[in-house]
Design a protein around this motif. Structure first.
Motif, PDB file in Angstrom:
ATOM      1  N   ALA A 109       0.799  -1.226   0.000  1.00  0.00           N
ATOM      2  CA  ALA A 109       0.000   0.000   0.000  1.00  0.00           C
ATOM      3  C   ALA A 109       0.830   1.273   0.000  1.00  0.00           C
ATOM      4  N   SER A 110       1.937   1.292   0.701  1.00  0.00           N
ATOM      5  CA  SER A 110       2.713   2.533   0.813  1.00  0.00           C
ATOM      6  C   SER A 110       3.308   2.984  -0.525  1.00  0.00           C
ATOM      7  N   PRO A 111       3.996   2.127  -1.263  1.00  0.00           N
ATOM      8  CA  PRO A 111       4.486   2.582  -2.574  1.00  0.00           C
ATOM      9  C   PRO A 111       3.353   2.911  -3.552  1.00  0.00           C
ATOM     10  N   THR A 112       2.247   2.180  -3.446  1.00  0.00           N
ATOM     11  CA  THR A 112       1.109   2.471  -4.318  1.00  0.00           C
ATOM     12  C   THR A 112       0.529   3.845  -4.007  1.00  0.00           C
ATOM     13  N   ALA A 113       0.417   4.176  -2.730  1.00  0.00           N
ATOM     14  CA  ALA A 113      -0.089   5.490  -2.335  1.00  0.00           C
ATOM     15  C   ALA A 113       0.863   6.601  -2.777  1.00  0.00           C
ATOM     16  N   CYS A 114       2.158   6.376  -2.629  1.00  0.00           N
ATOM     17  CA  CYS A 114       3.131   7.380  -3.081  1.00  0.00           C
ATOM     18  C   CYS A 114       3.034   7.595  -4.584  1.00  0.00           C
ATOM     19  N   HIS A 115       2.861   6.518  -5.324  1.00  0.00           N
ATOM     20  CA  HIS A 115       2.717   6.641  -6.771  1.00  0.00           C
ATOM     21  C   HIS A 115       1.442   7.410  -7.130  1.00  0.00           C
ATOM     22  N   ALA A 116       0.345   7.118  -6.446  1.00  0.00           N
ATOM     23  CA  ALA A 116      -0.918   7.809  -6.718  1.00  0.00           C
ATOM     24  C   ALA A 116      -0.809   9.299  -6.389  1.00  0.00           C
ATOM     25  N   ILE A 117      -0.164   9.628  -5.287  1.00  0.00           N
ATOM     26  CA  ILE A 117       0.005  11.037  -4.917  1.00  0.00           C
ATOM     27  C   ILE A 117       0.895  11.753  -5.928  1.00  0.00           C
ATOM     28  N   THR A 118       1.960  11.098  -6.356  1.00  0.00           N
ATOM     29  CA  THR A 118       2.858  11.695  -7.349  1.00  0.00           C
ATOM     30  C   THR A 118       2.131  11.897  -8.670  1.00  0.00           C
ATOM     31  N   ARG A 119       1.354  10.917  -9.079  1.00  0.00           N
ATOM     32  CA  ARG A 119       0.595  11.027 -10.324  1.00  0.00           C
ATOM     33  C   ARG A 119      -0.409  12.176 -10.254  1.00  0.00           C
ATOM     34  N   ALA A 120      -1.078  12.325  -9.112  1.00  0.00           N
ATOM     35  CA  ALA A 120      -2.040  13.412  -8.938  1.00  0.00           C
ATOM     36  C   ALA A 120      -1.342  14.771  -8.993  1.00  0.00           C
ATOM     37  N   ALA A 121      -0.161  14.861  -8.389  1.00  0.00           N
ATOM     38  CA  ALA A 121       0.579  16.129  -8.435  1.00  0.00           C
ATOM     39  C   ALA A 121       1.003  16.449  -9.864  1.00  0.00           C
ATOM     40  N   LEU A 122       1.398  15.444 -10.608  1.00  0.00           N
ATOM     41  CA  LEU A 122       1.791  15.655 -11.999  1.00  0.00           C
ATOM     42  C   LEU A 122       0.603  16.110 -12.843  1.00  0.00           C
ATOM     43  N   VAL A 123      -0.550  15.503 -12.625  1.00  0.00           N
ATOM     44  CA  VAL A 123      -1.758  15.886 -13.360  1.00  0.00           C
ATOM     45  C   VAL A 123      -2.183  17.307 -12.996  1.00  0.00           C
ATOM     46  N   LEU A 124      -2.009  17.684 -11.737  1.00  0.00           N
ATOM     47  CA  LEU A 124      -2.393  19.031 -11.296  1.00  0.00           C
ATOM     48  C   LEU A 124      -1.391  20.103 -11.708  1.00  0.00           C
ATOM     49  N   GLY A 125      -0.257  19.696 -12.242  1.00  0.00           N
ATOM     50  CA  GLY A 125       0.696  20.668 -12.766  1.00  0.00           C
ATOM     51  C   GLY A 125       1.804  21.069 -11.820  1.00  0.00           C
ATOM     52  N   VAL A 126       2.077  20.294 -10.820  1.00  0.00           N
ATOM     53  CA  VAL A 126       3.191  20.593  -9.927  1.00  0.00           C
ATOM     54  C   VAL A 126       4.483  20.340 -10.709  1.00  0.00           C
ATOM     55  N   GLU A 127       5.270  21.370 -10.868  1.00  0.00           N
ATOM     56  CA  GLU A 127       6.484  21.275 -11.677  1.00  0.00           C
ATOM     57  C   GLU A 127       7.632  20.646 -10.898  1.00  0.00           C
ATOM     58  N   PRO A 128       8.376  19.750 -11.538  1.00  0.00           N
ATOM     59  CA  PRO A 128       9.582  19.211 -10.889  1.00  0.00           C
ATOM     60  C   PRO A 128      10.667  20.274 -10.790  1.00  0.00           C
ATOM     61  N   TRP A 129      11.516  20.124  -9.808  1.00  0.00           N
ATOM     62  CA  TRP A 129      12.621  21.048  -9.592  1.00  0.00           C
ATOM     63  C   TRP A 129      13.679  20.848 -10.666  1.00  0.00           C
ATOM     64  N   GLU A 130      14.250  21.953 -11.143  1.00  0.00           N
ATOM     65  CA  GLU A 130      15.359  21.894 -12.097  1.00  0.00           C
ATOM     66  C   GLU A 130      16.470  22.780 -11.579  1.00  0.00           C
ATOM     67  N   ARG A 131      17.702  22.302 -11.724  1.00  0.00           N
ATOM     68  CA  ARG A 131      18.863  23.090 -11.295  1.00  0.00           C
ATOM     69  C   ARG A 131      19.055  24.244 -12.278  1.00  0.00           C
ATOM     70  N   ARG A 132      19.242  25.430 -11.740  1.00  0.00           N
ATOM     71  CA  ARG A 132      19.500  26.598 -12.576  1.00  0.00           C
ATOM     72  C   ARG A 132      20.980  26.718 -12.849  1.00  0.00           C
ATOM     73  N   GLU A 133      21.324  27.229 -14.004  1.00  0.00           N
ATOM     74  CA  GLU A 133      22.728  27.411 -14.375  1.00  0.00           C
ATOM     75  C   GLU A 133      23.379  28.439 -13.453  1.00  0.00           C
ATOM     76  N   GLY A 134      24.600  28.170 -13.077  1.00  0.00           N
ATOM     77  CA  GLY A 134      25.343  29.093 -12.232  1.00  0.00           C
ATOM     78  C   GLY A 134      25.220  28.805 -10.747  1.00  0.00           C
ATOM     79  N   LYS A 135      24.266  27.982 -10.350  1.00  0.00           N
ATOM     80  CA  LYS A 135      24.095  27.636  -8.938  1.00  0.00           C
ATOM     81  C   LYS A 135      24.545  26.198  -8.724  1.00  0.00           C
ATOM     82  N   LYS A 136      25.095  25.962  -7.549  1.00  0.00           N
ATOM     83  CA  LYS A 136      25.525  24.603  -7.218  1.00  0.00           C
ATOM     84  C   LYS A 136      24.686  24.029  -6.128  1.00  0.00           C
TER      85      LYS A 136
END
Length: 108
Positions: free
Chosen positions: A81-108
Motif C-alpha cells: 500500500a505505501s508505494p502504491t499510495a506514493c505513486h498515486a500522490i505523485t501522479r495526482a501532483a503531476l496531473v495538477l501541474g506541480v512542476e519538478p525542480w530543475e537546477r538553474r545554471e550558475g548555482k551549485k
C-alpha cells in the motif's frame, strides 16, 4: 538474545525514519521529498513491524505465533500500500501541474 535482535531491528527502523525525515527537510521539491518519505517510511515501518512480530514470540505459543503472523500480514499490506499510495500522490501532483525542480545554471 531475542531482545537484542529486536532492539537492533528497532534501531534500524528509527534510523530509516530519521533519514526519511531528513530527506523531507533537505530535498528541494515535492517529488524528491515524497520519494524520500515513501522509500524510508516503508522500510522503517516494515522493520518496526518485524521487530514487534519478533518480540511477541517470547514463549513460542500458538497464540503468539498467530499474533506474529497477523503483524507480518500487516507488514505485507504496508509493503504493497505505501508505494502504491506514493505513486498515486505523485501522479495526482503531476496531473495538477506541480512542476519538478530543475537546477538553474550558475548555482551549485
Amino acid at each position: 538474545m531475542l531482545s537484542f535482535i529486536v532492539a537492533l531491528v528497532l534501531a534500524a527502523a528509527v534510523f530509516f525514519f530519521a533519514v526519511g525525515t531528513l530527506g523531507i527537510l533537505r530535498f528541494p521539491d515535492f517529488y524528491t521529498r515524497l520519494h524520500a518519505a515513501g522509500k524510508c517510511d516503508t522500510l522503517a515501518s516494515m522493520l518496526a513491524l518485524f521487530a514487534v512480530a519478533l518480540f511477541t514470540l517470547q514463549d513460542w505459543t500458538f497464540a503468539e505465533l498467530l499474533v506474529s503472523l497477523k503483524i507480518l500480514a500487516i507488514a505485507g499490506f504496508v509493503f504493497i500500500a505505501s508505494p502504491t499510495a506514493c505513486h498515486a500522490i505523485t501522479r495526482a501532483a503531476l496531473v495538477l501541474g506541480v512542476e519538478p525542480w530543475e537546477r538553474r545554471e550558475g548555482k551549485k
